[in-house]
Design an enzyme around this catalytic site. Structure first.
Site, PDB file in Angstrom:
ATOM      1  N   GLY A 112       0.654  -0.978   0.549  1.00 41.00           N
ATOM      2  CA  GLY A 112      -0.170   0.180  -0.525  1.00 41.00           C
ATOM      3  C   GLY A 112       0.631   1.352  -0.201  1.00 41.00           C
ATOM      4  N   ASP A 145      -1.791   6.808   2.846  1.00 36.36           N
ATOM      5  CA  ASP A 145      -1.440   8.146   2.779  1.00 36.36           C
ATOM      6  C   ASP A 145      -0.206   7.330   1.242  1.00 36.36           C
ATOM      7  OD1 ASP A 145       0.543   7.496   4.351  1.00 36.36           O
ATOM      8  OD2 ASP A 145       0.594   9.689   4.763  1.00 36.36           O
ATOM      9  N   GLY A 146       0.006   6.170   1.794  1.00 31.53           N
ATOM     10  CA  GLY A 146       1.132   5.625   0.569  1.00 31.53           C
ATOM     11  C   GLY A 146       2.420   6.322   0.949  1.00 31.53           C
ATOM     12  N   ARG A 196      14.456  -0.803   0.242  1.00 31.64           N
ATOM     13  CA  ARG A 196      14.529  -1.796   1.257  1.00 31.64           C
ATOM     14  C   ARG A 196      15.281  -3.602   0.502  1.00 31.64           C
ATOM     15  NH1 ARG A 196       9.447  -4.328   4.512  1.00 31.64           N
ATOM     16  NH2 ARG A 196       8.907  -3.946   2.330  1.00 31.64           N
ATOM     17  N   ARG A 203       5.763 -13.534   0.358  1.00 32.08           N
ATOM     18  CA  ARG A 203       5.167 -13.803   1.985  1.00 32.08           C
ATOM     19  C   ARG A 203       4.013 -15.262   2.032  1.00 32.08           C
ATOM     20  NH1 ARG A 203       4.774  -7.815   3.657  1.00 32.08           N
ATOM     21  NH2 ARG A 203       6.028  -7.178   1.362  1.00 32.08           N
ATOM     22  N   ASP A 272       1.914 -11.729   6.676  1.00 34.75           N
ATOM     23  CA  ASP A 272       2.354 -10.765   5.747  1.00 34.75           C
ATOM     24  C   ASP A 272       3.391 -10.857   5.894  1.00 34.75           C
ATOM     25  OD1 ASP A 272      -0.001  -9.725   7.685  1.00 34.75           O
ATOM     26  OD2 ASP A 272       0.839  -7.656   6.659  1.00 34.75           O
TER      27      ASP A 272
HETATM   28  P1  AMP Z   1       2.662  -2.827   8.104  1.00 32.86           P
HETATM   29  O1  AMP Z   1       1.379  -2.789   9.158  1.00 32.86           O
HETATM   30  O2  AMP Z   1       4.064  -2.255   7.624  1.00 32.86           O
HETATM   31  O3  AMP Z   1       2.554  -4.793   7.970  1.00 32.86           O
HETATM   32  O4  AMP Z   1       1.331  -3.207   7.134  1.00 32.86           O
HETATM   33  C1  AMP Z   1      -0.009  -3.736   7.038  1.00 32.86           C
HETATM   34  C2  AMP Z   1      -0.787  -3.023   5.947  1.00 32.86           C
HETATM   35  O5  AMP Z   1      -0.941  -1.871   5.712  1.00 32.86           O
HETATM   36  C3  AMP Z   1      -0.165  -3.131   4.275  1.00 32.86           C
HETATM   37  O6  AMP Z   1      -0.482  -3.493   2.940  1.00 32.86           O
HETATM   38  C4  AMP Z   1       0.450  -1.790   3.787  1.00 32.86           C
HETATM   39  O7  AMP Z   1       0.971  -1.913   2.456  1.00 32.86           O
HETATM   40  C5  AMP Z   1      -0.640  -1.350   4.616  1.00 32.86           C
HETATM   41  N1  AMP Z   1      -0.002  -0.560   4.784  1.00 32.86           N
HETATM   42  C6  AMP Z   1       0.642   0.473   6.263  1.00 32.86           C
HETATM   43  N2  AMP Z   1       1.085   1.601   6.181  1.00 32.86           N
HETATM   44  C7  AMP Z   1       0.223   2.730   4.848  1.00 32.86           C
HETATM   45  C8  AMP Z   1       0.022   3.822   4.143  1.00 32.86           C
HETATM   46  N3  AMP Z   1       0.920   4.881   5.079  1.00 32.86           N
HETATM   47  N4  AMP Z   1      -0.520   4.234   3.263  1.00 32.86           N
HETATM   48  C9  AMP Z   1      -1.114   2.465   2.897  1.00 32.86           C
HETATM   49  N5  AMP Z   1      -1.098   1.661   2.756  1.00 32.86           N
HETATM   50  C10 AMP Z   1      -0.473   1.474   4.198  1.00 32.86           C
HETATM   51 MG    MG Z   2       4.210  -5.401   6.434  1.00 34.56          MG
END
Ligand code: AMP
Ligand code: MG
Length: 513
Positions: A112, A145-146, A196, A203, A272
């Site tokens: 995301g 917000d990506g 990274r 996954r 994930d």
């Molecule tokens: P994570 O907690 O980093 O493992 O992320 C879990 C999910 O949330 C994944 O699909 C990430 O890509 C998405 N995600 C985390 N932070 C953001 C963000 N700021 N904007 C969009 N997607 C996010």
């Molecule tokens: Mg993650």
């Protein structure tokens, strides 16, 4: 010489040549994942950072990857790490995946806020993914917000590189860049992008994504891809998919024992966040323990201790069972037989974990498997927990005691116990075992390799982040440099060995997403 004679003409020729070299981008990406069927990802370009500024470039890693360092540097516009300019060979994608988050099923997650920009073959011929994180929205962003804030980017840089230096498999960090743009979390924070590097980003959740859509064709394609890329020796196995599941389980068994051996709590072991190749990935709310307790949890969202230090093996088994579910039809045509085979692997996972765990802690205690039975390890850990003993210092001081030999001072070790008498009783037991060790030198060597002097203590990480948010990156660089040699005593760095004062103590960590 020629330049001197015809300065004007040749300078401009030189400049043109220089521009060609720069624009040619001496990075040649391969894109094997992007060559998989379109439903595995979404094609999307990273966003351009409006005002990129380099925080740190991991030059040794860049060299290993055969990347021209000059090309990554600020003079060249920080092209790639900031998403500003992609090499022509890049075919950026956001990968699709699903996952169980804290046990709850989420049918679609995906990158995301990250882009896989391509794969590099390093100087040893090994393939790595290069991934930008915090590089803008994708079709998988949902409400996010990506973007990434500076804090989590620095935390990932520090801990992933500390892991590499500790010899624990981990994704790596090639670069961190400020974007020049604010991001909004609970407050306004500087935005950043992390580059990274991973052996791959497949996954458990990637398998779940397809299996949950009953797309067994994709599951098989993905399994073949992972076998070809990471476990080519399994192509010849009687059942390559069962062999794959077993190989993945064995890697996880070792990885989790290694985490536990440095007092690490991942904090967000969702499916994930568990990679097939067995590297540590996702450093969101992770933490290293100061004083030891097996039930320790730091993540603010882990309210029931699902991912506590001592539960990590059990959760890994749970995650592996989810992976097995996706593979069942490939394990055997008859469901019952397929389940039996998967269960066999899960049993062997538990045994392998026990073996690695015993080995890790025997090494930490300076004992071989014979002298350090599982019972003594458990007794040691429960004494440590009862006495709130600092995990890292305990093993460091025990090592020093071993090195000092007969006349060694017991005081520094004993003062770590809240009840010194309990400490002394434990030490008498240890000395009894230590005195029967035959290969002292070998054991001391193993002990020194198993017991880091410096770890990324939470309060240090927080202090570094706070300073950086206020524009001072010197503490960040100092900490990264220090942790690149965690087993070597570095004069002047004694303060980094210390646990936090009550004021400094970090009791909670946050995902920061
Ligand atoms: P994570 O907690 O980093 O493992 O992320 C879990 C999910 O949330 C994944 O699909 C990430 O890509 C998405 N995600 C985390 N932070 C953001 C963000 N700021 N904007 C969009 N997607 C996010
Ligand atoms: Mg993650």
């Amino acid at each position: 010489m020629v330049l001197l004679l015809f300065p004007r003409i040749h300078r401009s020729l030189f400049e043109q040549f220089w521009c060609i070299i720069q624009c040619m981008t001496p990075i040649r990406f391969d894109n094997s994942y992007a060559a998989l069927p379109e439903r595995f990802y979404s094609r999307i370009h990273p966003e351009r950072a409006p005002k990129p500024e380099l925080i740190r470039l991991n030059e040794p890693l860049a060299r290993e990857l055969g990347i021209d360092i000059e090309w990554l540097k600020p003079e060249a516009g920080l092209a790639m790490p900031s998403g500003s300019r992609m090499p022509e060979s890049s075919e950026p994608i956001a990968m699709a995946y699903a996952g169980h988050q804290f046990g709850g099923w989420v049918p679609q997650l995906g990158d995301g806020r990250a882009h896989l920009i391509g794969e590099l073959i390093d100087v040893n011929g090994k393939r790595f993914d290069v991934h930008l994180k915090g590089s803008g929205r994708t079709p998988f962003s949902r409400r996010g917000d990506g973007k990434a804030a500076l804090g989590p980017v620095l935390r990932e840089y520090i801990v992933s590189e500390a892991f590499a230096a500790l010899g624990i498999p981990s994704t790596r960090t090639l670069a961190a860049v400020l974007t020049g743009e604010d991001v909004y979390r609970e407050t306004t924070l500087p935005g950043a992008v992390l580059t990274r590097v991973a052996q791959s980003h497949v996954r458990v959740g990637t398998f779940q994504y397809f299996a949950s859509r009953n797309d067994m064709e994709a599951v098989a394609i993905l399994a073949d891809y992972v076998i070809d890329r990471h476990f080519p020796e399994l192509q010849e196995a009687k059942n390559p998919y069962l062999a794959l599941f077993e190989a993945v389980a064995m890697r996880q068994a070792k990885l989790i024992a290694q985490w536990m051996g440095v007092g690490f709590i991942h904090g967000v072991m969702n499916t994930d966040n568990m990679q097939l190749v067995g590297e540590t990935i996702d450093f969101g709310p992770c933490a290293f323990m100061d004083s030891f307790h097996p039930d320790k949890v730091f993540s603010s969202i882990d309210q029931h201790g699902r991912y506590a230090w001592s539960r990590q093996p059990e959760i890994t088994g749970w995650n592996l069972a989810r992976l097995a579910e996706t593979l069942l039809p490939l394990l055997h045509p008859e469901a019952e037989e397929a389940i039996k085979r998967a269960e066999g692997v899960l049993e062997r996972f538990s045994e392998a974990f026990r073996r690695h765990y015993t080995e890790v802690f025997s090494n930490k205690l300076g004992l071989s498997g014979v002298e350090a039975d599982a019972g003594f390890i458990e007794a040691t850990l429960s004494t440590m927990a009862a006495n709130e003993v600092d995990f890292t210092r305990f093993f460091r001081r025990l090592t020093q005691l071993g090195v000092a030999g007969e006349g060694g001072e017991k005081g520094p070790l004993l003062e770590l116990f809240s009840d010194m008498d309990a400490g002394n009783r434990w030490l008498e037991q240890w000395l009894g075992r230590w005195n029967s060790v035959e290969d002292r030198e070998g054991r001391l060597n193993a002990m020194q390799q198993a017991n880091p002097i410096y770890i990324a203590r939470n309060h240090r990480v927080e202090q570094v982040i706070e300073a950086a948010i206020n524009g001072n990156f010197a503490p960040f660089h100092e900490l990264v440099d220090l942790l690149s040699r965690p087993f070597d005593a570095q004069p002047g760095s004694e303060g980094y060995e210390l646990p936090p004062t009550p004021d400094e103590e970090v009791r909670q960590t946050f995902c920061g997403t």
